[in-house]
Structure formats: structure tokens, C-alpha cells
Scaffold this active site. Structure first.
Site, PDB file in Angstrom:
ATOM      1  N   GLY A  35     -48.758 -11.789  12.775  1.00 49.48           N
ATOM      2  CA  GLY A  35     -47.371 -11.788  13.232  1.00 49.48           C
ATOM      3  C   GLY A  35     -46.450 -12.436  12.218  1.00 49.48           C
ATOM      4  N   ALA A  36     -46.819 -12.316  10.935  1.00 44.59           N
ATOM      5  CA  ALA A  36     -46.111 -13.034   9.880  1.00 44.59           C
ATOM      6  C   ALA A  36     -44.708 -12.503   9.615  1.00 44.59           C
ATOM      7  CB  ALA A  36     -46.928 -12.986   8.584  1.00 44.59           C
ATOM      8  N   LYS A  42     -41.266 -17.536   9.050  1.00 43.83           N
ATOM      9  CA  LYS A  42     -40.265 -17.797   8.015  1.00 43.83           C
ATOM     10  C   LYS A  42     -39.523 -19.099   8.247  1.00 43.83           C
ATOM     11  CE  LYS A  42     -36.231 -15.671   5.784  1.00 43.83           C
ATOM     12  NZ  LYS A  42     -35.393 -14.447   5.689  1.00 43.83           N
ATOM     13  N   ARG A  69     -47.503  -5.513  10.965  1.00 44.58           N
ATOM     14  CA  ARG A  69     -47.605  -4.052  10.940  1.00 44.58           C
ATOM     15  C   ARG A  69     -46.735  -3.404   9.871  1.00 44.58           C
ATOM     16  NH1 ARG A  69     -46.504  -3.467  17.270  1.00 44.58           N
ATOM     17  NH2 ARG A  69     -45.167  -5.214  16.683  1.00 44.58           N
ATOM     18  N   LYS A 180     -48.360 -20.661  22.399  1.00 43.95           N
ATOM     19  CA  LYS A 180     -48.069 -20.464  23.807  1.00 43.95           C
ATOM     20  C   LYS A 180     -47.217 -19.202  23.953  1.00 43.95           C
ATOM     21  CE  LYS A 180     -43.755 -22.943  24.685  1.00 43.95           C
ATOM     22  NZ  LYS A 180     -43.057 -21.882  25.399  1.00 43.95           N
ATOM     23  N   HIS A 210     -45.798 -27.047  19.979  1.00 40.85           N
ATOM     24  CA  HIS A 210     -45.097 -27.680  18.866  1.00 40.85           C
ATOM     25  C   HIS A 210     -44.456 -29.004  19.264  1.00 40.85           C
ATOM     26  CE1 HIS A 210     -41.581 -25.647  20.699  1.00 40.85           C
ATOM     27  NE2 HIS A 210     -40.893 -26.622  20.154  1.00 40.85           N
ATOM     28  N   LYS A 214     -43.944 -33.476  17.241  1.00 46.78           N
ATOM     29  CA  LYS A 214     -42.766 -34.322  17.066  1.00 46.78           C
ATOM     30  C   LYS A 214     -43.167 -35.788  16.984  1.00 46.78           C
ATOM     31  CE  LYS A 214     -39.663 -31.142  19.504  1.00 46.78           C
ATOM     32  NZ  LYS A 214     -38.818 -30.806  18.348  1.00 46.78           N
ATOM     33  N   GLU A 248     -31.474 -27.611  27.551  1.00 43.63           N
ATOM     34  CA  GLU A 248     -30.984 -26.825  26.436  1.00 43.63           C
ATOM     35  C   GLU A 248     -29.591 -26.309  26.768  1.00 43.63           C
ATOM     36  OE1 GLU A 248     -34.294 -24.473  24.210  1.00 43.63           O
ATOM     37  OE2 GLU A 248     -34.681 -24.234  26.346  1.00 43.63           O
ATOM     38  N   HIS A 272     -44.622 -28.013  27.686  1.00 38.73           N
ATOM     39  CA  HIS A 272     -43.926 -29.137  27.055  1.00 38.73           C
ATOM     40  C   HIS A 272     -43.798 -30.344  27.994  1.00 38.73           C
ATOM     41  CE1 HIS A 272     -43.142 -26.307  24.019  1.00 38.73           C
ATOM     42  NE2 HIS A 272     -41.946 -25.903  24.370  1.00 38.73           N
TER      43      HIS A 272
END
Length: 521
Positions: A35-36, A42, A69, A180, A210, A214, A248, A272
Site C-alpha cells: 500500500g506504498a 509518504k 498496484r 488498524k 500510532h 507518542k 478532533e 487509541h
């Protein structure tokens, strides 16, 4: 309110054991990112890897292979370079940048195409021979959950899930990082765990969150267990209640199809927020080995009493104003059903039935399009049993407020302690004051994004900050009954809070029924 400065409080950075310890450099290896072509690679993964390179924490013999892909062979490495510069705060003239970009390759394939895995296996073998990466592999599944099973299955079928035979002085390894969401309820999480365990041993599997990368999350354990003045009062005898907020201000950012199947409970609370809960509530582990820390976390989750639907609140944002800008409601977002029942806000009241926490309520809230972006844990202590300072009517003096410890996870990372102090003057007037610690002021700002520590730990085989299958299933066991109850009882008043506010009124009522209020953030 009196706000002492860091200088007044003598908060100064000092050399710590973590800073003084010998650098941990992994074995030579190949990092394969499925899935790069996605945004995560990036903006987060490659900048994090380059930060490790800058710090001298990567082996000289390392390669990165992006897998997706689209035919990006001619542009991928340069695109990742742009991501490292823009997302990692890196100067284009950094002398380490060009050599690092030279270690990046790309392999185009469909995730369900067996021939693609044959070609990938051949490529990895060639890199081993050329660069001396010794058969060590770290597979990173930065893909949508529907591709997890296929990729895992084909890695096993094509002999890429097991390490090579040990040679003199070398023990090759193969590990896999899985993003996840890990399942969407207890049944699907168990099924996925079973599929992954058929191919990889549990010690090869690194389920990533992730948040655990932290520094402020990891510091919860240091704050509790390295400071005796706090640990002694960290229990039901002194603590009135605990609040965890993950707010958020942004909406769903064009991810309508994903969010329609997720919602706030699945997207944030199950992973989380429950991780934060475990760090606050866990008992001291016998060591900071992965097995010991994970065991204490699982004990917390399994000690949580079943959460009754009456102790839950769900919300969905309508149109409103955020940062001075008008924004649409959730049902007006792109590719969202006009009568959607998906919650963008969730609040829970829960209790942990063990000796330390019996009778102490934990209040949790998480949501989109709230008044501000903030993740914070608040520990509110009980008032003193005898109020010596009273007003002329015999009531508690106005300035006497409960002591608070607030741990800010993001942004403006730090810790604040609120206590009462006498206001200068002839009278006995009391005012709450804050003693503040700021990460940025004490240690300087960092361009790290949290993935650095997690990627390094995975290469080193340290699973302390990753989820075990027992933990994943324990948190889903708590959330699944709530999801089932909500599915049977559609909400009639969605949307029930305006964008830019702190959520639905029912969330305030959840605390007010017990004479408490959410802390103002």
C-alpha cells in the site's frame, strides 16, 4: 490565575537514562510496505525512517521496497523524497538524503495476484545478495483492511512468512506490522487473528497503534512508576474520577465510505482511547519486557465491568462553525448516506472492578468536529475531608477546587498539576494555580511523528508498544455489545450537536447526574 513559568518552577532538561543509553541499531533488513502509494507511506512512514537514519539508528545495509498496484517504478523514490522533505521537516541539502533515497525501490503488483508474490520474492532475494540484508524482512500492511487476509495468505503460500535457516552468527527474522482497524467487532477480530496466526507466529506479529509511538503516551508510565509521590495516591482512596478526551476539530476528510462503516467507537475508542485507559489504570509490571506490560494492560480491560447502554452517549455533528469557518454536517459530507446512523461522537462511563479502582468512574469521550483538537487525560482528586477554609456563610471557600493532574497528549504536549494557593493580601483568599511542564519548553520541539519508535522497535523485535491478540479481543469484547445495542436502537435526533461545540447535551448529562462536569479544555 497564577501561571508559574518553567524557569520559576526550575523545570530544566537533564540527561536521562533514555538519552544516555547505547544506540539500538537493528540488523540489516528489507522493509516491504504494502500500500506504498497511499498517503501514510509518504507523509509518515518514510519521514519516520529518515529521522531514524539521521539519528544513526538504522543499519547501513537497509532497503525499502514499496508495493502497490499502480506502475510507479519511475517516480516512486523521488515522490518519497518529496514526502521526507515536506512531511519530515528535512532540508533538501541534507547530505544523508540522497544516499537514503537510493535505497528505495518499488514493485507493482495486485495484492490478490500469486505471480506478483513470486516476483516480489525474487526481488527480495536479489536485494539480499546485493546489499547483504541477510533474509531479514519487515512487512508493513499499510492497506485497507479488506486486503489483510489476501496478503497474509499469499506471503505464507510463497514462503515469505518464515525466516531463513540460522547461519553462523546470524539468526534471520521475518515480522509483519498490521495497521488498524484490526477487525470491526469481536467476531471479525478473532477471525482475523486466526487467519494471521495460521501464517505467522504471534511473536512475529506487530499490531500497530500510532498513539503508542507518542512520547507523551509513553511518559504516562514514567510519570506513574518513576515518581513515588504520585503512585502512592494513584487509587480509589484519593482519586474521585478520571476523564479521557480525544477530540478532533476536523471532519471525516473525504473518507465517507470508510467512516460510514467505522464511526467514533470503532475508529478511536476501541483502540487509541482504550490504550490510554490501560496506561492510566494498569498495575506496575514486573519489568518493561513486552509480555509483562501487555499482561497488565489486558488485566485492566478484563476488569472493566460490562458497559450498560444507559452509560453511553452517541452523537453526530450537524452544520456549524469551526475556526471561524462554516462547515457542513456529517450527513452532507461526500459519500455519506443522507440519513446515516453513524456516530461521529461517543461518550462512555465505565468502572474497573479491581482493588485499586473499585468505585472510581472513568469518563471517556471522542469525536469529530468538536470545539478544538485535543487529547488529554485528567485525574481529579477528592477534596480534603475537612474544609478548614470557609467563607462567611460557612461554605467552602470559593477558591478551593479539586486537585487535578492533566496529561496533554496532543497538541502542546505536557503535564499540568492544579492545586490551591493563598492569594497575597490580608485575607485568607485561595486561588487555584497550575504548575505546568511543557515538552517543547523543556526538551525542544521535535519533528518526529511517533512512527519512529514503533518502526525501530519492530525491527528490533520489541513488541512492548504493540497490541497482542488477547488485548485486541479484550477491547472488542467491551465495545461489541455497545455496537449491537446501538444497532438495535436507531437515533431519532441525529444530528444532535453542532460542529464546533463539545458534543451532544446528553454527554453533559452523563456526568451531571453524578454531580460532575467535563473539564473545560
Amino acid at each position: 490565575m497564577i501561571m508559574p513559568t518553567a524557569e520559576e518552577l526550575h523545570v530544566t532538561p537533564v540527561a536521562t537514562p533514555a538519552a544516555m543509553q547505547a544506540e539500538r541499531v537493528p540488523d540489516p533488513c528489507i522493509i516491504v510496505i504494502f500500500g506504498a502509494s497511499g498517503d501514510l507511506t509518504k507523509r509518515k512512514l518514510l519521514p519516520a525512517l529518515y529521522h531514524l537514519e539521521q539519528a544513526g539508528l538504522l543499519p547501513d545495509k537497509i532497503s525499502v521496497v514499496g508495493v502497490a498496484r499502480r506502475p510507479l517504478q519511475d517516480t516512486f523514490a523521488n515522490d518519497m523524497k518529496e514526502g521526507i522533505i515536506a512531511g519530515g521537516g528535512v532540508d533538501e541539502s541534507d547530505p544523508k538524503l540522497a544516499p537514503f533515497v537510493g535505497k528505495i525501490q518499488y514493485h507493482a503488483m495486485n495484492f490478490d495476484d500469486p505471480s506478483g508474490y513470486d516476483a516480489l520474492n525474487t526481488l527480495l532475494g536479489q536485494i539480499d545478495q546485493k546489499n547483504g540484508t541477510c533474509g531479514n524482512r519487515l512487512f508493513y500492511l499499510a492497506v485497507a483492511p479488506e486486503y489483510f487476509s489476501d496478503i497474509i495468505k499469499f506471503l505464507g503460500q510463497h514462503g515469505m512468512s518464515k525466516p531463513c535457516e540460522p547461519t553462523e552468527g546470524r539468526t534471520p527474522w521475518v515480522r509483519v506490522i498490521i495497521e488498524k482497524p484490526f477487525g470491526h467487532d469481536l467476531e471479525s477480530a478473532r477471525a482475523l487473528n486466526d487467519e494471521v496466526n495460521k501464517v505467522f507466529d504471534e511473536d512475529q506479529i506487530f499490531r500497530i497503534d500510532h498513539y503508542l509511538g507518542k512520547e507523551t503516551v509513553q511518559n504516562i508510565l514514567v510519570f506513574r512508576f518513576a515518581n513515588g509521590i504520585f503512585e502512592n495516591s494513584w487509587n480509589r482512596n484519593y482519586i474521585d474520577h478520571v476523564e479521557i478526551t480525544a477530540a478532533e476539530s476536523i471532519g471525516i476528510e473525504g473518507r465517507g465510505p470508510f467512516y460510514e462503516t467505522a464511526g467514533a467507537l470503532r475508529d478511536v475508542v476501541q483502540n487509541h482511547v482504550m490504550e490510554l485507559l490501560s496506561f492510566v489504570a494498569m498495575e506496575p509490571p514486573v519489568s518493561f519486557e513486552a509480555a509483562a506490560v501487555r499482561a497488565e494492560k489486558v488485566k485492566v480491560w478484563k476488569a472493566v465491568s460490562p458497559i450498560h447502554p444507559a452509560d453511553t452517549v452517541r452523537g453526530q455533528y450537524g452544520p456549524g462553525t469551526v475556526d471561524g469557518q462554516h462547515v457542513v454536517g456529517y450527513r452532507q459530507e461526500d459519500r455519506v448516506h443522507p440519513r446515516s446512523q453513524t456516530e461521529t461522537y461517543a461518550a462512555l462511563r465505565l468502572e474497573i472492578e479491581n482493588w485499586r479502582w473499585a468505585g472510581v468512574p472513568f469518563y471517556i469521550r471522542a469525536g469529530k468536529r468538536l470545539a478544538k483538537r485535543v487529547t488529554e487525560i485528567t485525574i481529579q482528586f477528592k477534596l480534603p475531608p475537612l474544609l478548614l477554609f470557609k467563607d462567611h456563610e460557612g461554605e467552602a471557600a470559593e477558591g478551593i477546587k479539586p486537585n487535578l493532574i492533566s496529561m496533554r497528549i496532543q497538541p502542546d504536549e505536557g503535564i499540568s498539576l492544579r492545586f490551591g494557593a493563598k492569594v497575597p493580601g490580608a485575607g485568607m483568599n485561595i486561588s487555584p494555580v497550575n504548575m505546568d511542564f511543557s515538552y517543547a519548553e523543556a526538551f525542544g520541539k521535535s519533528s518526529a511523528n511517533g512512527y519512529e519508535r514503533l518502526l525501530l522497535d519492530a525491527m528490533l523485535g520489541d513488541a512492548t508498544l504493540f497490541a497482542h491478540r488477547d488485548g485486541v479481543e479484550a477491547t472488542w469484547a467491551l465495545m461489541t455489545p455497545i455496537l449491537q445495542a446501538w444497532a438495535k436502537d436507531p437515533v431519532k435526533d441525529f444530528p444532535n450537536y453542532a460542529a464546533g461545540t463539545w458534543g451532544p447535551p446528553a454527554a453533559d448529562a452523563l456526568l451531571e447526574s453524578e454531580n460532575r462536569k467535563w473539564r473545560k479544555l
